[in-house]
Design a protein around this motif. Structure first.
Motif, PDB file in Angstrom:
ATOM      1  N   THR A 214       0.853  -1.180   0.000  1.00 17.31           N
ATOM      2  CA  THR A 214       0.000   0.000   0.000  1.00 17.31           C
ATOM      3  C   THR A 214       0.895   1.238   0.000  1.00 17.31           C
ATOM      4  OG1 THR A 214      -0.050   0.170   2.416  1.00 17.31           O
ATOM      5  CG2 THR A 214      -1.720  -1.249   1.375  1.00 17.31           C
ATOM      6  N   ALA A 215       0.282   2.418  -0.122  1.00 17.33           N
ATOM      7  CA  ALA A 215       1.064   3.653  -0.154  1.00 17.33           C
ATOM      8  C   ALA A 215       1.821   3.870   1.151  1.00 17.33           C
ATOM      9  CB  ALA A 215       0.152   4.845  -0.442  1.00 17.33           C
ATOM     10  N   THR A 216       1.168   3.590   2.298  1.00 18.10           N
ATOM     11  CA  THR A 216       1.848   3.826   3.575  1.00 18.10           C
ATOM     12  C   THR A 216       2.861   2.732   3.905  1.00 18.10           C
ATOM     13  OG1 THR A 216      -0.089   2.854   4.698  1.00 18.10           O
ATOM     14  CG2 THR A 216       0.099   5.271   4.663  1.00 18.10           C
ATOM     15  N   GLU A 217       2.820   1.620   3.192  1.00 17.95           N
ATOM     16  CA  GLU A 217       3.884   0.621   3.330  1.00 17.95           C
ATOM     17  C   GLU A 217       5.059   0.992   2.428  1.00 17.95           C
ATOM     18  OE1 GLU A 217       1.134  -3.307   4.383  1.00 17.95           O
ATOM     19  OE2 GLU A 217       1.648  -2.847   2.302  1.00 17.95           O
ATOM     20  N   HIS A 279      -1.778   1.881   8.135  1.00 17.65           N
ATOM     21  CA  HIS A 279      -2.899   2.822   8.041  1.00 17.65           C
ATOM     22  C   HIS A 279      -3.768   2.528   6.818  1.00 17.65           C
ATOM     23  CE1 HIS A 279      -4.771   6.479   6.394  1.00 17.65           C
ATOM     24  NE2 HIS A 279      -5.003   6.811   7.654  1.00 17.65           N
ATOM     25  N   ASP A 280      -3.176   2.525   5.620  1.00 21.31           N
ATOM     26  CA  ASP A 280      -3.962   2.372   4.401  1.00 21.31           C
ATOM     27  C   ASP A 280      -4.625   0.997   4.330  1.00 21.31           C
ATOM     28  OD1 ASP A 280      -3.073   4.871   3.790  1.00 21.31           O
ATOM     29  OD2 ASP A 280      -1.936   4.291   2.005  1.00 21.31           O
ATOM     30  N   ARG A 281      -3.892  -0.015   4.751  1.00 23.63           N
ATOM     31  CA  ARG A 281      -4.449  -1.366   4.688  1.00 23.63           C
ATOM     32  C   ARG A 281      -5.654  -1.494   5.622  1.00 23.63           C
ATOM     33  NH1 ARG A 281      -2.564  -5.450   2.109  1.00 23.63           N
ATOM     34  NH2 ARG A 281      -0.485  -4.567   1.805  1.00 23.63           N
ATOM     35  N   VAL A 283      -7.634   1.066   6.777  1.00 28.64           N
ATOM     36  CA  VAL A 283      -8.734   1.869   6.243  1.00 28.64           C
ATOM     37  C   VAL A 283      -9.429   1.117   5.107  1.00 28.64           C
ATOM     38  CG1 VAL A 283      -9.282   3.994   4.980  1.00 28.64           C
ATOM     39  CG2 VAL A 283      -7.762   4.077   6.969  1.00 28.64           C
ATOM     40  N   HIS A 284      -8.637   0.473   4.262  1.00 27.69           N
ATOM     41  CA  HIS A 284      -9.189  -0.320   3.161  1.00 27.69           C
ATOM     42  C   HIS A 284     -10.039  -1.476   3.695  1.00 27.69           C
ATOM     43  CE1 HIS A 284      -9.378  -2.406  -0.711  1.00 27.69           C
ATOM     44  NE2 HIS A 284      -8.926  -3.485  -0.119  1.00 27.69           N
ATOM     45  N   GLU A 302      -4.905  10.293  13.978  1.00 23.42           N
ATOM     46  CA  GLU A 302      -3.962  10.706  12.934  1.00 23.42           C
ATOM     47  C   GLU A 302      -2.526  10.816  13.423  1.00 23.42           C
ATOM     48  OE1 GLU A 302      -4.421  10.742   9.897  1.00 23.42           O
ATOM     49  OE2 GLU A 302      -6.551  11.078   9.496  1.00 23.42           O
TER      50      GLU A 302
END
Length: 331
Positions: A214-217, A279-281, A283-284, A302
């Motif tokens: 993901t983007a945050t990874e 985070h992104d994973r 939220v997804h 946050e």
């Protein structure tokens, strides 16, 4: 030189704490000292706790917490407390309910929700690879069901205080992943625990994975101490040998993961940290469940990091989280 035998080689090393050798041997050293001094994990006045065995064959224990209160009158359901089953983090390879931060969290929850809290240990990889830990989570619920059927013969703390019709399952990091996978087993009918009724799940910065970043990874948020490399290594040490991070336990929406569309979920509280590679994973995950019309509540912190609750159980974010959980357990 002797006989040409090659000494076993280290094939995985997790921060010097877990070493896996080529012959399958696992060597564990003492875990790193907590980041905070012990005084940051104070005991909570009025909370009783004790350790009990929930699986004698495997020697697995849980720690039970409750407030020291007057015994409810028999049949007085108004004064009975919800039961909160908790699973610690540690990437399915580390951790225990005895960890000071998690112990402190459970005392707070027992006091402030209030609830009867059951904080369970489970088998860890790489000695016991997944789904062993999820099987142990299932065993905790079966143990609880057994006590619900015993009436006055149940453990006194449960017999006196527990409302078996209001059970919540919570977990932090790997414990959150474990809670999800137990939810799937219950919601798909693979496990029955009647008359115990699970009415909600709480996933705290849950540990999910996937082969694709993901983007945050790919670009970790500023201040994130939990790295993609650490995550990858923990999955290699905990998943079945040869499995990828798209294994259904790690990635609920991977190419080989069964659909969750027909799984019955009670309300799920998903807690996300903004400064966490997951985070992104996470939220997804919440968005996908909502897209299936599952009842999901998302709480985003946050400025917090992975494991923020147990790392700072008396911090401002923990205070806010406790208030959210108090509302949640009254659903």
């Amino acid at each position: 030189m002797s006989g040409g035998h090659t000494a076993p080689q280290v094939v995985e090393d997790y921060r010097g704490v877990i070493q896996l050798f080529s012959d399958g041997t696992v060597v564990r050293s003492n875990a790193p000292a907590p980041l905070q001094p012990p005084e940051q994990f104070p005991d909570v006045l009025g909370v009783q706790w004790k350790d009990v065995v929930y699986d004698a064959t495997l020697g697995l224990k849980l720690r039970m917490y409750r407030m020291a209160v007057a015994t409810p009158v028999a049949g007085d359901t108004e004064r009975r407390l919800p039961v909160l089953v908790c699973f610690h983090g540690g990437g399915y390879c580390l951790g225990t309910f005895e960890k000071p931060g998690f112990h402190s969290c459970c005392q707070r929850l027992a006091s402030e929700l209030p609830a009867v809290v059951l904080s369970a240990d489970y088998r860890l990889g790489p000695e016991h690879r997944l789904p062993a830990a999820i099987d142990d989570g299932e065993a905790v619920l079966s143990w609880l069901r057994g006590h619900s059927l015993l009436g006055p013969g149940a453990d006194p703390w449960l017999a006196e205080s527990a409302d078996f019709a209001r059970v919540f399952i919570a977990g932090e990091s790997a414990g959150g992943n474990l809670a999800h996978n137990v939810a799937v087993r219950l919601g798909s009918g693979q496990l029955s625990i009647d008359p115990v009724r699970v009415v909600g799940y709480i996933l705290l910065t849950p540990f999910f994975g996937g082969a694709e970043r993901t983007a945050t990874e790919a670009e970790p948020p500023a201040g994130a101490f939990f790295t993609p490399e650490m995550s990858d290594k923990l999955w290699r040490l905990s998943l079945p040998e040869g499995a990828s991070r798209d294994h259904p336990v790690a990635n609920p929406f991977g190419p080989d993961s069964p659909s969750l569309m027909t799984v019955a979920f009670p309300t799920v509280l998903v807690v996300v940290a903004g400064r966490d590679i997951l985070h992104d994973r996470t939220v997804h995950y919440a968005a996908r469940l909502k897209g299936m019309e599952k009842p999901v509540e998302l709480a985003v912190f946050e400025e917090e990091k992975h494991l923020f609750f147990s790392l700072q159980p008396w911090g401002e974010a923990a205070n806010e989280l406790i208030q959210i959980m108090k509302r949640f357990v009254r659903i």
